[in-house]
Design a protein around this motif. Structure first.
Motif, PDB file in Angstrom:
ATOM      1  N   GLN A  90       2.353  -3.967  -4.477  1.00  0.00           N
ATOM      2  CA  GLN A  90       3.011  -2.665  -4.596  1.00  0.00           C
ATOM      3  C   GLN A  90       3.162  -2.018  -3.227  1.00  0.00           C
ATOM      4  O   GLN A  90       2.209  -1.944  -2.442  1.00  0.00           O
ATOM      5  CB  GLN A  90       2.177  -1.748  -5.498  1.00  0.00           C
ATOM      6  CG  GLN A  90       2.709  -0.328  -5.617  1.00  0.00           C
ATOM      7  CD  GLN A  90       4.001  -0.250  -6.418  1.00  0.00           C
ATOM      8  OE1 GLN A  90       4.118  -0.827  -7.498  1.00  0.00           O
ATOM      9  NE2 GLN A  90       4.990   0.484  -5.885  1.00  0.00           N
ATOM     10  N   VAL A  91       4.363  -1.537  -2.965  1.00  0.00           N
ATOM     11  CA  VAL A  91       4.646  -0.745  -1.770  1.00  0.00           C
ATOM     12  C   VAL A  91       5.127   0.628  -2.236  1.00  0.00           C
ATOM     13  O   VAL A  91       6.091   0.715  -3.005  1.00  0.00           O
ATOM     14  CB  VAL A  91       5.708  -1.410  -0.886  1.00  0.00           C
ATOM     15  CG1 VAL A  91       6.136  -0.467   0.234  1.00  0.00           C
ATOM     16  CG2 VAL A  91       5.178  -2.714  -0.309  1.00  0.00           C
ATOM     17  N   THR A  92       4.442   1.654  -1.801  1.00  0.00           N
ATOM     18  CA  THR A  92       4.814   3.019  -2.155  1.00  0.00           C
ATOM     19  C   THR A  92       5.030   3.822  -0.884  1.00  0.00           C
ATOM     20  O   THR A  92       4.135   3.897  -0.030  1.00  0.00           O
ATOM     21  CB  THR A  92       3.728   3.687  -3.014  1.00  0.00           C
ATOM     22  OG1 THR A  92       3.497   2.898  -4.188  1.00  0.00           O
ATOM     23  CG2 THR A  92       4.149   5.093  -3.427  1.00  0.00           C
ATOM     24  N   VAL A  93       6.221   4.388  -0.755  1.00  0.00           N
ATOM     25  CA  VAL A  93       6.557   5.194   0.412  1.00  0.00           C
ATOM     26  C   VAL A  93       6.697   6.638  -0.053  1.00  0.00           C
ATOM     27  O   VAL A  93       7.631   6.985  -0.777  1.00  0.00           O
ATOM     28  CB  VAL A  93       7.849   4.709   1.078  1.00  0.00           C
ATOM     29  CG1 VAL A  93       8.104   5.507   2.361  1.00  0.00           C
ATOM     30  CG2 VAL A  93       7.774   3.222   1.369  1.00  0.00           C
ATOM     31  N   SER A  94       5.751   7.458   0.359  1.00  0.00           N
ATOM     32  CA  SER A  94       5.730   8.832  -0.123  1.00  0.00           C
ATOM     33  C   SER A  94       4.925   9.704   0.833  1.00  0.00           C
ATOM     34  O   SER A  94       3.959   9.240   1.449  1.00  0.00           O
ATOM     35  CB  SER A  94       5.103   8.888  -1.522  1.00  0.00           C
ATOM     36  OG  SER A  94       4.960  10.227  -1.953  1.00  0.00           O
ATOM     37  N   SER A  95       5.344  10.947   0.937  1.00  0.00           N
ATOM     38  CA  SER A  95       4.592  11.898   1.746  1.00  0.00           C
ATOM     39  C   SER A  95       3.588  12.663   0.883  1.00  0.00           C
ATOM     40  O   SER A  95       2.835  13.496   1.394  1.00  0.00           O
ATOM     41  CB  SER A  95       5.543  12.862   2.441  1.00  0.00           C
ATOM     42  OG  SER A  95       6.367  13.503   1.507  1.00  0.00           O
TER      43      SER A  95
ATOM     44  N   PRO B  20      11.489   6.330   1.113  1.00  0.00           N
ATOM     45  CA  PRO B  20      11.035   6.404  -0.283  1.00  0.00           C
ATOM     46  C   PRO B  20      11.756   5.405  -1.192  1.00  0.00           C
ATOM     47  O   PRO B  20      11.141   4.876  -2.130  1.00  0.00           O
ATOM     48  CB  PRO B  20      11.354   7.849  -0.671  1.00  0.00           C
ATOM     49  CG  PRO B  20      11.239   8.604   0.617  1.00  0.00           C
ATOM     50  CD  PRO B  20      11.782   7.657   1.653  1.00  0.00           C
TER      51      PRO B  20
ATOM     52  N   GLY C 199       0.812  -1.199   0.000  1.00  0.00           N
ATOM     53  CA  GLY C 199       0.000   0.000   0.000  1.00  0.00           C
ATOM     54  C   GLY C 199       0.842   1.243   0.000  1.00  0.00           C
ATOM     55  O   GLY C 199       2.057   1.190  -0.227  1.00  0.00           O
ATOM     56  N   LEU C 200       0.191   2.358   0.282  1.00  0.00           N
ATOM     57  CA  LEU C 200       0.849   3.651   0.350  1.00  0.00           C
ATOM     58  C   LEU C 200       1.086   4.004   1.812  1.00  0.00           C
ATOM     59  O   LEU C 200       0.154   3.940   2.636  1.00  0.00           O
ATOM     60  CB  LEU C 200      -0.026   4.718  -0.313  1.00  0.00           C
ATOM     61  CG  LEU C 200       0.434   6.169  -0.192  1.00  0.00           C
ATOM     62  CD1 LEU C 200       1.769   6.379  -0.890  1.00  0.00           C
ATOM     63  CD2 LEU C 200      -0.630   7.112  -0.758  1.00  0.00           C
ATOM     64  N   VAL C 201       2.307   4.377   2.130  1.00  0.00           N
ATOM     65  CA  VAL C 201       2.649   4.716   3.512  1.00  0.00           C
ATOM     66  C   VAL C 201       3.612   5.903   3.496  1.00  0.00           C
ATOM     67  O   VAL C 201       4.381   6.080   2.536  1.00  0.00           O
ATOM     68  CB  VAL C 201       3.270   3.498   4.230  1.00  0.00           C
ATOM     69  CG1 VAL C 201       4.580   3.078   3.597  1.00  0.00           C
ATOM     70  CG2 VAL C 201       3.439   3.757   5.713  1.00  0.00           C
ATOM     71  N   GLN C 202       3.556   6.706   4.530  1.00  0.00           N
ATOM     72  CA  GLN C 202       4.461   7.844   4.625  1.00  0.00           C
ATOM     73  C   GLN C 202       5.843   7.395   5.079  1.00  0.00           C
ATOM     74  O   GLN C 202       5.980   6.349   5.737  1.00  0.00           O
ATOM     75  CB  GLN C 202       3.908   8.860   5.614  1.00  0.00           C
ATOM     76  CG  GLN C 202       2.636   9.549   5.151  1.00  0.00           C
ATOM     77  CD  GLN C 202       2.208  10.657   6.097  1.00  0.00           C
ATOM     78  OE1 GLN C 202       2.634  10.725   7.243  1.00  0.00           O
ATOM     79  NE2 GLN C 202       1.349  11.546   5.607  1.00  0.00           N
TER      80      GLN C 202
ATOM     81  N   THR D 278      10.256   1.984  -2.104  1.00  0.00           N
ATOM     82  CA  THR D 278       9.155   1.878  -3.051  1.00  0.00           C
ATOM     83  C   THR D 278       9.489   0.885  -4.156  1.00  0.00           C
ATOM     84  O   THR D 278      10.528   0.999  -4.819  1.00  0.00           O
ATOM     85  CB  THR D 278       8.850   3.250  -3.668  1.00  0.00           C
ATOM     86  OG1 THR D 278       8.373   4.127  -2.641  1.00  0.00           O
ATOM     87  CG2 THR D 278       7.788   3.130  -4.757  1.00  0.00           C
TER      88      THR D 278
END
Length: 124
Positions: free
Chosen positions: A119-124, A88, A10-13, A91
Protein backbone atom coordinates in the motif's frame (compact mmCIF):
# COMPACT_ATOMS: atom_id res chain seq x y z
CA UNK A 1 7.93 -22.07 -6.15
CA UNK A 2 7.92 -18.77 -8.00
CA UNK A 3 7.24 -15.89 -5.62
CA UNK A 4 7.31 -12.09 -5.80
CA UNK A 5 7.30 -9.96 -2.67
CA UNK A 6 6.80 -6.21 -2.73
CA UNK A 7 8.01 -3.91 0.02
CA UNK A 8 8.64 -0.24 0.65
CA UNK A 9 5.12 1.10 0.68
CA UNK A 10 3.79 3.42 3.35
CA UNK A 11 2.35 6.80 4.16
CA UNK A 12 4.08 9.82 2.68
CA UNK A 13 3.21 13.49 2.32
CA UNK A 14 2.60 15.03 -1.09
CA UNK A 15 5.90 15.81 -2.74
CA UNK A 16 7.65 13.02 -0.88
CA UNK A 17 9.41 9.92 -2.14
CA UNK A 18 9.26 6.18 -1.71
CA UNK A 19 11.19 3.31 -3.23
CA UNK A 20 9.33 0.10 -3.80
CA UNK A 21 11.17 -3.19 -4.10
CA UNK A 22 10.04 -6.39 -5.77
CA UNK A 23 12.10 -9.37 -4.65
CA UNK A 24 11.85 -12.65 -6.51
CA UNK A 25 12.42 -16.08 -5.05
CA UNK A 26 12.19 -19.53 -6.55
CA UNK A 27 13.38 -18.30 -9.93
CA UNK A 28 15.91 -15.95 -11.45
CA UNK A 29 14.69 -12.68 -12.87
CA UNK A 30 17.25 -12.65 -15.68
CA UNK A 31 14.76 -13.96 -18.25
CA UNK A 32 11.73 -12.09 -17.02
CA UNK A 33 10.24 -8.77 -17.97
CA UNK A 34 8.73 -7.03 -14.96
CA UNK A 35 5.84 -4.67 -14.54
CA UNK A 36 4.64 -2.45 -11.74
CA UNK A 37 0.88 -2.01 -11.56
CA UNK A 38 -1.37 -0.17 -9.17
CA UNK A 39 -5.00 -0.26 -8.15
CA UNK A 40 -6.72 2.61 -6.40
CA UNK A 41 -10.01 2.12 -4.54
CA UNK A 42 -12.89 1.86 -6.97
CA UNK A 43 -10.61 1.85 -10.01
CA UNK A 44 -9.23 -0.76 -12.33
CA UNK A 45 -5.66 -1.91 -12.03
CA UNK A 46 -3.34 -0.02 -14.36
CA UNK A 47 0.18 -0.51 -15.58
CA UNK A 48 2.51 2.08 -14.09
CA UNK A 49 5.93 1.11 -15.38
CA UNK A 50 7.47 -1.88 -17.07
CA UNK A 51 10.99 -3.01 -17.85
CA UNK A 52 12.47 -5.54 -20.23
CA UNK A 53 14.51 -8.48 -18.96
CA UNK A 54 17.79 -6.73 -19.78
CA UNK A 55 16.65 -3.41 -18.35
CA UNK A 56 17.35 -1.66 -21.63
CA UNK A 57 13.73 -0.72 -22.33
CA UNK A 58 11.52 1.00 -19.78
CA UNK A 59 7.98 2.24 -20.24
CA UNK A 60 5.92 4.56 -18.07
CA UNK A 61 2.31 5.59 -17.98
CA UNK A 62 2.02 9.29 -18.80
CA UNK A 63 0.88 10.26 -15.32
CA UNK A 64 4.19 9.19 -13.74
CA UNK A 65 6.70 10.14 -16.42
CA UNK A 66 9.46 12.29 -14.98
CA UNK A 67 8.57 11.29 -11.42
CA UNK A 68 8.96 7.50 -11.29
CA UNK A 69 11.96 5.42 -12.28
CA UNK A 70 11.99 1.67 -12.72
CA UNK A 71 15.23 -0.25 -12.40
CA UNK A 72 16.44 -3.76 -11.81
CA UNK A 73 19.36 -5.50 -10.20
CA UNK A 74 19.41 -9.03 -11.56
CA UNK A 75 22.29 -9.95 -9.27
CA UNK A 76 19.99 -9.23 -6.32
CA UNK A 77 16.96 -10.67 -8.10
CA UNK A 78 15.11 -7.46 -7.36
CA UNK A 79 13.28 -4.76 -9.29
CA UNK A 80 12.72 -1.28 -7.93
CA UNK A 81 10.31 1.56 -8.47
CA UNK A 82 11.63 4.91 -7.29
CA UNK A 83 8.72 7.29 -6.82
CA UNK A 84 9.41 10.99 -6.41
CA UNK A 85 7.15 14.04 -6.21
CA UNK A 86 4.32 11.86 -5.06
CA UNK A 87 0.77 13.11 -5.41
CA UNK A 88 -2.44 12.09 -3.64
CA UNK A 89 -3.61 10.49 -6.88
CA UNK A 90 -0.70 8.05 -6.64
CA UNK A 91 -2.40 6.46 -3.65
CA UNK A 92 -3.02 2.81 -4.46
CA UNK A 93 -1.94 -0.74 -3.83
CA UNK A 94 1.14 -1.35 -5.95
CA UNK A 95 1.86 -4.77 -7.40
CA UNK A 96 4.81 -6.17 -9.25
CA UNK A 97 4.38 -8.88 -11.84
CA UNK A 98 6.67 -11.05 -13.92
CA UNK A 99 6.43 -12.53 -17.39
CA UNK A 100 8.94 -14.94 -18.88
CA UNK A 101 9.87 -12.88 -21.89
CA UNK A 102 12.61 -10.48 -22.93
CA UNK A 103 10.22 -7.99 -24.49
CA UNK A 104 8.71 -5.28 -22.33
CA UNK A 105 4.97 -5.17 -21.81
CA UNK A 106 2.61 -3.23 -19.61
CA UNK A 107 -0.47 -5.27 -20.46
CA UNK A 108 -1.86 -6.93 -17.36
CA UNK A 109 -2.95 -9.98 -19.33
CA UNK A 110 0.65 -10.69 -20.34
CA UNK A 111 1.74 -11.35 -16.76
CA UNK A 112 1.32 -14.68 -15.04
CA UNK A 113 3.04 -14.17 -11.70
CA UNK A 114 2.01 -11.50 -9.22
CA UNK A 115 3.04 -10.30 -5.80
CA UNK A 116 0.65 -9.61 -2.96
CA UNK A 117 0.90 -5.83 -3.25
CA UNK A 118 2.09 -3.00 -1.02
CA UNK A 119 0.00 0.00 0.00
CA UNK A 120 1.15 3.49 -0.92
CA UNK A 121 -0.77 6.37 0.63
CA UNK A 122 0.02 9.97 -0.25
CA UNK A 123 -1.67 12.34 2.14
CA UNK A 124 -0.96 15.34 4.30
Amino acid sequence: QLQLVESGGGLVQPGGSLRLSCAASGFTLDYYAIGWFRQAPGKEREGVSCISSSGAIRNYVDSVKGRFTISRDNAKNTVYLQMNSLKPEDTAVYYCAARRARVVSCREADFGSWGQGTQVTVSS
